[in-house]
Design an enzyme around this catalytic site. Sequence first.
Site, PDB file in Angstrom:
ATOM      1  N   TYR A 267     -51.538  80.780  76.901  1.00  0.00           N
ATOM      2  CA  TYR A 267     -50.015  80.588  76.863  1.00  0.00           C
ATOM      3  C   TYR A 267     -49.013  81.756  75.997  1.00  0.00           C
ATOM      4  CZ  TYR A 267     -45.369  78.613  75.743  1.00  0.00           C
ATOM      5  OH  TYR A 267     -44.106  78.640  75.484  1.00  0.00           O
TER       6      TYR A 267
ATOM      7  N   SER B 233     -40.464  82.947  78.161  1.00  0.00           N
ATOM      8  CA  SER B 233     -40.675  81.725  79.070  1.00  0.00           C
ATOM      9  C   SER B 233     -40.453  82.470  80.484  1.00  0.00           C
ATOM     10  CB  SER B 233     -39.610  80.760  78.752  1.00  0.00           C
ATOM     11  OG  SER B 233     -40.158  79.913  77.662  1.00  0.00           O
TER      12      SER B 233
ATOM     13  N   VAL C 165     -36.877  83.663  75.252  1.00  0.00           N
ATOM     14  CA  VAL C 165     -36.404  83.848  73.898  1.00  0.00           C
ATOM     15  C   VAL C 165     -36.461  85.172  73.253  1.00  0.00           C
ATOM     16  CG1 VAL C 165     -36.473  81.280  73.085  1.00  0.00           C
ATOM     17  CG2 VAL C 165     -38.280  82.676  72.942  1.00  0.00           C
TER      18      VAL C 165
ATOM     19  N   TYR D  33     -33.752  75.626  80.001  1.00  0.00           N
ATOM     20  CA  TYR D  33     -33.784  74.554  79.110  1.00  0.00           C
ATOM     21  C   TYR D  33     -32.596  73.675  79.302  1.00  0.00           C
ATOM     22  CZ  TYR D  33     -35.844  78.967  77.558  1.00  0.00           C
ATOM     23  OH  TYR D  33     -36.424  80.218  77.474  1.00  0.00           O
TER      24      TYR D  33
ATOM     25  N   LYS E   2     -43.268  81.621  82.769  1.00  0.00           N
ATOM     26  CA  LYS E   2     -43.429  80.504  83.236  1.00  0.00           C
ATOM     27  C   LYS E   2     -43.309  80.547  84.831  1.00  0.00           C
ATOM     28  CE  LYS E   2     -42.707  78.098  78.865  1.00  0.00           C
ATOM     29  NZ  LYS E   2     -41.739  77.640  77.968  1.00  0.00           N
TER      30      LYS E   2
HETATM   31  N1  GLN Z   1     -43.207  81.537  73.312  1.00  0.00           N
HETATM   32  C1  GLN Z   1     -42.014  80.771  73.040  1.00  0.00           C
HETATM   33  C2  GLN Z   1     -42.390  79.261  72.795  1.00  0.00           C
HETATM   34  O1  GLN Z   1     -43.196  78.859  72.862  1.00  0.00           O
HETATM   35  C3  GLN Z   1     -41.488  80.804  74.350  1.00  0.00           C
HETATM   36  C4  GLN Z   1     -40.178  79.978  74.459  1.00  0.00           C
HETATM   37  C5  GLN Z   1     -39.164  80.370  75.453  1.00  0.00           C
HETATM   38  O2  GLN Z   1     -38.939  81.583  75.917  1.00  0.00           O
HETATM   39  N2  GLN Z   1     -38.165  79.519  75.759  1.00  0.00           N
HETATM   40  O3  GLN Z   1     -41.708  78.905  71.622  1.00  0.00           O
END
Ligand code: GLN
Length: 303
Positions: A188, A63, A257, A239, A66
């Site tokens: 994505y 993430s 993650v 988050y 992003k």
């Molecule tokens: N690829 C992970 C997902 O889509 C990314 C989520 C993350 O890093 N929070 O669930």
Amino acid sequence: MDYQAVIDGIAEEVRPLFARGRVAAYIPALAAVPRDRFAMAVLTADGALATTGCAGEPFSIQSISKIFTLTLALRHVGEKLWKRVGREPSGSAFNSLVQLEYEHGIPRNPFINSGAHVVTDSLMQERPYARDTLLAFVRELSGNDAVAFDETVARSEAETGDRNRSLAYFLKAEGNLTGDVDAVLDVYFHQCALAMSCVDLVRAIAFLARGGRGVDGARVVSAGQAKRINALMQTCGTYDAAGEMAFRLGIPAKSGVGGGIVAVVPGKLSIAVWSPALDKTGNSLAGVRALELFTGRTGLTVF
Ligand code: GLN
């Protein structure tokens, strides 16, 4: 300030935490990463680099990507992006479905998964080859042409990506995803599978510590846009733990993650940390502690 001594000390101190927490298992390729990996890098606004651990070893940035797609969308799509995605913390998990239905397909912010799908879809309307655009962008920002997508991780994401598929189809049903769902998700899954090291990352996000200018001095975004990206990292970057992170770290941060977290002290420095085992909110357990120790010891904070 001797950042090298500070981060070397922190690396020793957080070691007992490697055994705690859980490596993300819902993406099988991530579950295979050894939990004792640790790295940290600090790049000051005047260009001094300090590193500890395996700071040159690429890992799955997940993430954290992003930030880069949002930055590209702000450049290519501009302010009209905010008609399709909000700027409020979600207070829910990054892949939550319920909130999106209540709020009629307008994601709370660009840093939850549904928000990222909308950002990617918007970008693809302006830059149809968004995957290539993104890769060229992160290579340029980090100054490293070897930055690449980890195809094994991308495939693993696609194979287990039904939650993301659900979010994307729901967005489509609400009219807030205009492109082809599979094409958006392909971008994505690849953006999440970007493999970058802590050194790559401190260089790539340096523009957020330098009023919108990258390591080579070139303008990436305006100073106002950099301020806004930092504000979103502060309020939404970790988050539903964003409040706790503001409390503990006191600086804007964005996690993934894969166990990476990037953070900035505007005007001063960028930081990246990597430790694969996560807490219940999906943030790196040792990584959060390392950043908390860093801001505590250096006294650096935006508050
Ligand atoms: N690829 C992970 C997902 O889509 C990314 C989520 C993350 O890093 N929070 O669930």
